[in-house]
Motif scaffolding. Structure first.
Motif, PDB file in Angstrom:
ATOM      1  N   PRO A   4       0.672  -1.306  -0.080  1.00  0.00           N
ATOM      2  CA  PRO A   4       0.098  -0.331   0.162  1.00  0.00           C
ATOM      3  C   PRO A   4       0.939   1.406  -0.163  1.00  0.00           C
ATOM      4  N   ALA A   5       2.058   1.245   0.432  1.00  0.00           N
ATOM      5  CA  ALA A   5       3.050   2.333   0.653  1.00  0.00           C
ATOM      6  C   ALA A   5       4.104   2.561  -1.004  1.00  0.00           C
ATOM      7  N   LEU A  41      13.490  -2.449  -1.665  1.00  0.00           N
ATOM      8  CA  LEU A  41      12.662  -1.236  -0.415  1.00  0.00           C
ATOM      9  C   LEU A  41      13.883  -1.291   0.753  1.00  0.00           C
ATOM     10  N   PHE A  42      14.928  -0.018   0.556  1.00  0.00           N
ATOM     11  CA  PHE A  42      15.323   0.222   2.238  1.00  0.00           C
ATOM     12  C   PHE A  42      15.274   1.311   2.060  1.00  0.00           C
ATOM     13  N   ASP A  43      14.606   2.529   3.773  1.00  0.00           N
ATOM     14  CA  ASP A  43      14.960   3.088   3.791  1.00  0.00           C
ATOM     15  C   ASP A  43      16.339   4.265   4.264  1.00  0.00           C
ATOM     16  N   SER A  44      15.915   5.520   3.984  1.00  0.00           N
ATOM     17  CA  SER A  44      17.328   5.836   4.585  1.00  0.00           C
ATOM     18  C   SER A  44      18.036   5.539   5.603  1.00  0.00           C
ATOM     19  N   ASP A  45      17.477   4.364   6.828  1.00  0.00           N
ATOM     20  CA  ASP A  45      18.064   3.636   8.110  1.00  0.00           C
ATOM     21  C   ASP A  45      18.290   2.839   7.819  1.00  0.00           C
ATOM     22  N   GLY A  46      18.595   2.220   6.611  1.00  0.00           N
ATOM     23  CA  GLY A  46      18.752   0.754   5.999  1.00  0.00           C
ATOM     24  C   GLY A  46      17.790  -0.496   6.538  1.00  0.00           C
ATOM     25  N   GLU A  50       8.242  -3.799   2.827  1.00  0.00           N
ATOM     26  CA  GLU A  50       7.881  -5.208   2.206  1.00  0.00           C
ATOM     27  C   GLU A  50       8.014  -5.164   0.953  1.00  0.00           C
ATOM     28  N   PRO A  51       8.428  -6.540   0.609  1.00  0.00           N
ATOM     29  CA  PRO A  51       9.099  -6.905  -0.968  1.00  0.00           C
ATOM     30  C   PRO A  51       7.457  -5.912  -2.181  1.00  0.00           C
ATOM     31  N   ILE A  61      12.261 -10.395 -19.194  1.00  0.00           N
ATOM     32  CA  ILE A  61      12.440  -9.623 -17.963  1.00  0.00           C
ATOM     33  C   ILE A  61      11.036  -9.001 -17.773  1.00  0.00           C
ATOM     34  N   TRP A  62      11.663  -9.055 -15.917  1.00  0.00           N
ATOM     35  CA  TRP A  62      10.622  -8.238 -15.009  1.00  0.00           C
ATOM     36  C   TRP A  62      10.565  -6.810 -15.203  1.00  0.00           C
ATOM     37  N   HIS A  63       9.633  -6.642 -15.167  1.00  0.00           N
ATOM     38  CA  HIS A  63      10.021  -5.016 -15.595  1.00  0.00           C
ATOM     39  C   HIS A  63       8.468  -4.061 -14.144  1.00  0.00           C
ATOM     40  N   MET A  64       8.659  -2.727 -13.455  1.00  0.00           N
ATOM     41  CA  MET A  64       7.689  -2.578 -13.480  1.00  0.00           C
ATOM     42  C   MET A  64       8.190  -0.877 -13.208  1.00  0.00           C
ATOM     43  N   GLU A  65       7.029  -0.019 -13.320  1.00  0.00           N
ATOM     44  CA  GLU A  65       7.408   1.175 -12.516  1.00  0.00           C
ATOM     45  C   GLU A  65       6.768   1.639 -11.389  1.00  0.00           C
ATOM     46  N   VAL A  66       7.955   1.713 -10.149  1.00  0.00           N
ATOM     47  CA  VAL A  66       7.461   2.347  -8.814  1.00  0.00           C
ATOM     48  C   VAL A  66       6.712   4.324  -9.040  1.00  0.00           C
ATOM     49  N   LEU A  67       6.218   4.184  -8.648  1.00  0.00           N
ATOM     50  CA  LEU A  67       5.961   5.667  -9.028  1.00  0.00           C
ATOM     51  C   LEU A  67       6.046   6.304  -7.754  1.00  0.00           C
ATOM     52  N   GLY A  68       6.936   7.702  -7.202  1.00  0.00           N
ATOM     53  CA  GLY A  68       7.170   8.601  -6.262  1.00  0.00           C
ATOM     54  C   GLY A  68       8.596   8.013  -5.796  1.00  0.00           C
ATOM     55  N   LEU A  69       9.556   7.223  -6.028  1.00  0.00           N
ATOM     56  CA  LEU A  69      10.362   7.185  -5.613  1.00  0.00           C
ATOM     57  C   LEU A  69      11.694   7.631  -6.548  1.00  0.00           C
ATOM     58  N   LYS A  70      12.125   7.914  -5.926  1.00  0.00           N
ATOM     59  CA  LYS A  70      13.777   9.325  -6.599  1.00  0.00           C
ATOM     60  C   LYS A  70      14.585   8.901  -6.683  1.00  0.00           C
ATOM     61  N   GLU A  71      15.709   9.435  -6.806  1.00  0.00           N
ATOM     62  CA  GLU A  71      16.657   9.524  -7.266  1.00  0.00           C
ATOM     63  C   GLU A  71      17.770   9.289  -6.151  1.00  0.00           C
ATOM     64  N   GLY A  72      18.647   8.106  -5.765  1.00  0.00           N
ATOM     65  CA  GLY A  72      19.023   7.631  -4.744  1.00  0.00           C
ATOM     66  C   GLY A  72      18.773   6.899  -3.667  1.00  0.00           C
ATOM     67  N   GLN A  73      17.482   6.168  -4.361  1.00  0.00           N
ATOM     68  CA  GLN A  73      16.691   4.880  -3.375  1.00  0.00           C
ATOM     69  C   GLN A  73      17.952   3.763  -3.481  1.00  0.00           C
ATOM     70  N   HIS A  74      17.981   3.589  -1.779  1.00  0.00           N
ATOM     71  CA  HIS A  74      18.634   1.894  -2.208  1.00  0.00           C
ATOM     72  C   HIS A  74      17.960   0.926  -2.646  1.00  0.00           C
ATOM     73  N   TYR A  75      18.104  -0.094  -3.208  1.00  0.00           N
ATOM     74  CA  TYR A  75      17.280  -0.647  -3.500  1.00  0.00           C
ATOM     75  C   TYR A  75      18.378  -2.602  -3.273  1.00  0.00           C
ATOM     76  N   GLY A  76      17.125  -3.908  -3.282  1.00  0.00           N
ATOM     77  CA  GLY A  76      17.876  -5.010  -3.937  1.00  0.00           C
ATOM     78  C   GLY A  76      16.767  -5.890  -5.050  1.00  0.00           C
ATOM     79  N   LEU A  77      16.994  -6.887  -4.959  1.00  0.00           N
ATOM     80  CA  LEU A  77      16.031  -8.057  -5.861  1.00  0.00           C
ATOM     81  C   LEU A  77      16.034  -9.262  -4.685  1.00  0.00           C
ATOM     82  N   ARG A  78      15.524  -9.826  -5.336  1.00  0.00           N
ATOM     83  CA  ARG A  78      15.206 -11.033  -4.542  1.00  0.00           C
ATOM     84  C   ARG A  78      13.801 -12.347  -5.416  1.00  0.00           C
TER      85      ARG A  78
END
Length: 675
Positions: A4-5, A41-46, A50-51, A61-78
């Motif tokens: 929901p976020a 996605l990881f917040d500013s505190d690391g 929720e995946p 190729i898996w693909h999607m656009e996540v709205l509202g994210l910005k430059e500098g966002q930390h992330y990983g994949l599972r």
């Protein structure tokens, strides 16, 4: 199911990786065999949120656009999927994965046992690895708007200088914060030294983000060379003061501004994930069966590093070409040197010049115009392919290395082979098909003795590597002149310096493209270590102390490089028996014995001969060069090739002198004169 976020849309399959859009960030990741891919996605505190499951998949190729994210966002994949190691499926949702297209990482990857996807018993590893895996960073990288223009280097002038970022700059007389860094390389002290050599091309040792191998970490050693990549896009962070991406770009810009071409040593043949039960931090967790070569349930280890990239797979070809274009277009390099290049030219298993990756590179309008240098071997079947790569690639020539070493060691029967190598190894790079410039001639490389050690040690001295001196080459074709290692004997010191000058003069007068190991111009020693890949210390850091040897070697390189640039015939001669040059006027060559008469069949077959000379003349015969190579220490006087002529000595090693229309050789040496 979406968190929901975050709101998502299907997004796009192109470009791969994380791309900032008008509304957020688009993610596109290749994983053909996964049943579901998740974005973490990881917040500013690391803290991990929720995946987010990717909501669409097209052509693997898996693909999607996540709205509202910005430059500098930390992330990983599972990745979720089958766990069938016998079929190379080792999907494990507990393992956080780096985006293969990430341009920047939150930190340097350090090996940890919890990164494994599979236990030694073959079961799924049950510990979440997010705490010990760097996070990918959403980052838009662009080329500097005011980047200096590319330096156009004439092929006949090109000379490669192999430079390790840290080794070159760690002991330079520069600010402490610049030592060992990208910016240290382009400090005024660094640039002044490089320009003094008259070389054209800086060959950077690996700058992809890399990891120290498990066994080195257990020995409290570090991977120093960097041939163990984590990412094909993110630069190595340990060479940066603050921002590796920006500082690498500034280094390239600084080298360009100083007039240098810059090529990058790249490792596309394997990754730091190593064997199946080691790290699952990127490729293994996303698509192990696709990214790595395997047969009958086992990895094919053609690299000796635990795995090898399957460059017969379209995803791998695309990944590597995308990476290369990024380093050219955005990061600014002018070419590449490919580690273990035969692996890049394999299909299912066998090597072919028509392999998909090689052809993809050569047809690319950007990549095909760069300087491309192959290390033409790996340890797989038929892994030695010197001279067999397509015409667009230069190739490291180890046959040249070994022959020149043997000649100057004084071995008998080397004159025919020496002459062939000196003329561009036309037995390997055949007339009518390739220029002699395709041969990258070298006497020393990072993996082996330095030139100082080549004349100072008869045996390897690798105990510091903690492998009981078993690693590294056993046959180095070296000569210690009577004492193993350092000595205060001034006669031996002079003999060793003379030998280094003979090596360097031969290298820079040979037909082909010369390669100089950074530090050889300083007469740098690694204390006899011929496999210093794990020595991040004074063994490998260049010593900038002034010395007679440094002065003589610097002068030799600068002088001989000036000659190569002024007289292209010294790098590439156009002969009438070579169909490659049928549309160009022919130059002239003549081989001479110690009487300065034409070599006879008997001369060529005389195994006791240690003298060879030649004259070179360009098409208009306006200039004639006399080149002499003498590998014995028995004094010898040789008459000038033409009576009544005068000869201007352009370069000579210490034991040679010109008097009374003769060349006097007190001992072994090299001479070039202009008549």
């Amino acid at each position: 199911m979406n968190s929901p976020a975050h709101q998502v849309t299907t997004g796009s399959t192109f470009p791969l990786g994380a791309t900032v859009t008008n509304n957020g960030v688009n993610f596109a990741v290749v994983s053909e065999d996964a049943s579901q891919l998740y974005l973490c996605l990881f917040d500013s505190d690391g803290n991990e949120q929720e995946p987010l499951p990717f909501i669409d998949k097209h052509r693997g190729i898996w693909h999607m656009e996540v709205l509202g994210l910005k430059e500098g966002q930390h992330y990983g994949l599972r990745a979720k999927g089958e766990f069938k190691p016998e079929q190379q499926f080792v999907f494990n949702e507990l393992k956080l994965l780096i985006d293969p297209y990430a341009k920047d990482l939150s930190e340097k990857l350090v090996w940890h046992e919890d990164q494994a996807a599979i236990t030694k018993e073959g079961q799924p590893h049950s510990v979440d690895s997010a705490y010990c895996v760097p996070k990918s960073i959403v980052r838009t990288i662009q080329a500097n708007a005011n980047r200096p223009a590319r330096v156009k280097v004439a092929a006949t002038s090109r000379a490669l200088y192999e430079l390790h970022v840290k080794g070159f700059s760690q002991n330079l007389a520069i600010e402490n914060e610049l030592k060992g860094t990208y910016l240290g390389v382009v400090s005024s002290a660094g640039i002044d030294h490089l320009k003094s050599l008259n070389i054209t091309t800086i060959q950077l040792m690996p700058c992809f983000s890399f990891m120290t191998e498990r066994h080195l970490q257990q020995l409290t050693l570090n991977n120093y060379w960097g041939y163990n990549p984590v990412s094909f896009f993110a630069p190595e962070p340990s060479y940066a003061k603050k921002d590796a991406v920006i500082e690498f770009q500034l280094m390239v810009d600084g080298l360009r501004e100083a007039g240098f071409e810059v090529i990058l040593d790249v490792v596309y043949n394997h990754t730091a994930e190593s064997e199946l039960d080691q790290s699952s931090v990127c490729f293994r967790g996303l698509d192990n069966a696709r990214y790595y070569r395997h047969q009958d349930g086992q990895y094919l280890n053609y690299t000796g590093c635990g795995n090898c990239i399957d460059t017969y797979q379209p995803a791998s070809v695309r990944l590597i070409c995308d990476s290369m274009r990024y380093w050219v277009d955005v990061m600014g390099v002018d070419g590449f040197r490919f580690d273990l290049g035969v692996d890049l030219g394999r299909t299912d298993h066998e090597f072919t010049p028509k392999a998909p990756l090689l052809q993809a590179i050569l047809q690319d309008p950007i990549l095909s115009q760069t300087c491309l240098v192959m290390e033409p071997w790996d340890i797989g079947p038929n892994g030695y392919q010197v001279g067999q790569f397509p015409k667009g690639f230069l190739e490291c020539n180890d046959k040249y290395r070994d022959t020149i070493r043997r000649f100057w060691r004084g071995d008998d029967g080397l004159i025919p082979e020496f002459s062939t190598c000196f003329m561009g190894s036309r037995d390997l790079f055949h007339k009518g098909h390739k220029s002699a410039l395709n041969s990258v001639n070298y006497i020393t490389y990072h993996d082996g003795y330095t030139m100082k050690d080549l004349v100072s040690y008869h045996q390897r001295h690798n105990l510091a590597n903690m492998e009981e001196n078993r690693d590294g080459h056993g046959d180095n074709i070296s000569q210690n002149f009577g004492v193993e290692g350092e000595t205060d004997d001034t006669k031996i010191q002079q003999q060793r310096l003379n030998q280094q000058l003979c090596f360097m003069a031969t290298l820079l007068l040979s037909q082909g493209t010369p390669h100089i190991l950074g530090g050889d111009e300083l007469s740098h020693t690694q204390q006899g270590n011929n496999n210093a890949y794990c020595q991040d210390n004074d063994i490998t850091w260049q010593n900038w102390q002034e010395s007679e040897a440094r002065s003589a070697l610097n002068h030799a390189i600068s002088t001989l490089m000036a000659l190569r640039k002024t007289y292209p015939i010294l790098a590439e001669i156009h002969l009438d028996d070579d169909p490659l040059y049928q549309h160009t006027p022919s130059d002239h060559i003549e081989w001479l014995n110690e009487q300065s008469t034409a070599m006879t069949a008997e001369d060529w077959s005389d195994n006791s001969r240690h003298y060879i000379a030649l004259t070179l003349a360009p098409t208009d015969r306006s200039t004639r060069f006399w080149l002499v190579f003498y590998s014995s220490d028995v004094p010898l006087s040789v008459p000038f090739p033409m009576e009544g002529t005068t000869i201007e000595a352009l370069y000579q090693t210490p034991g040679l002198s010109v008097t009374d229309h003769s060349l006097h050789c007190a001992y072994r040496g090299v001479f070039i004169g202009k008549m």
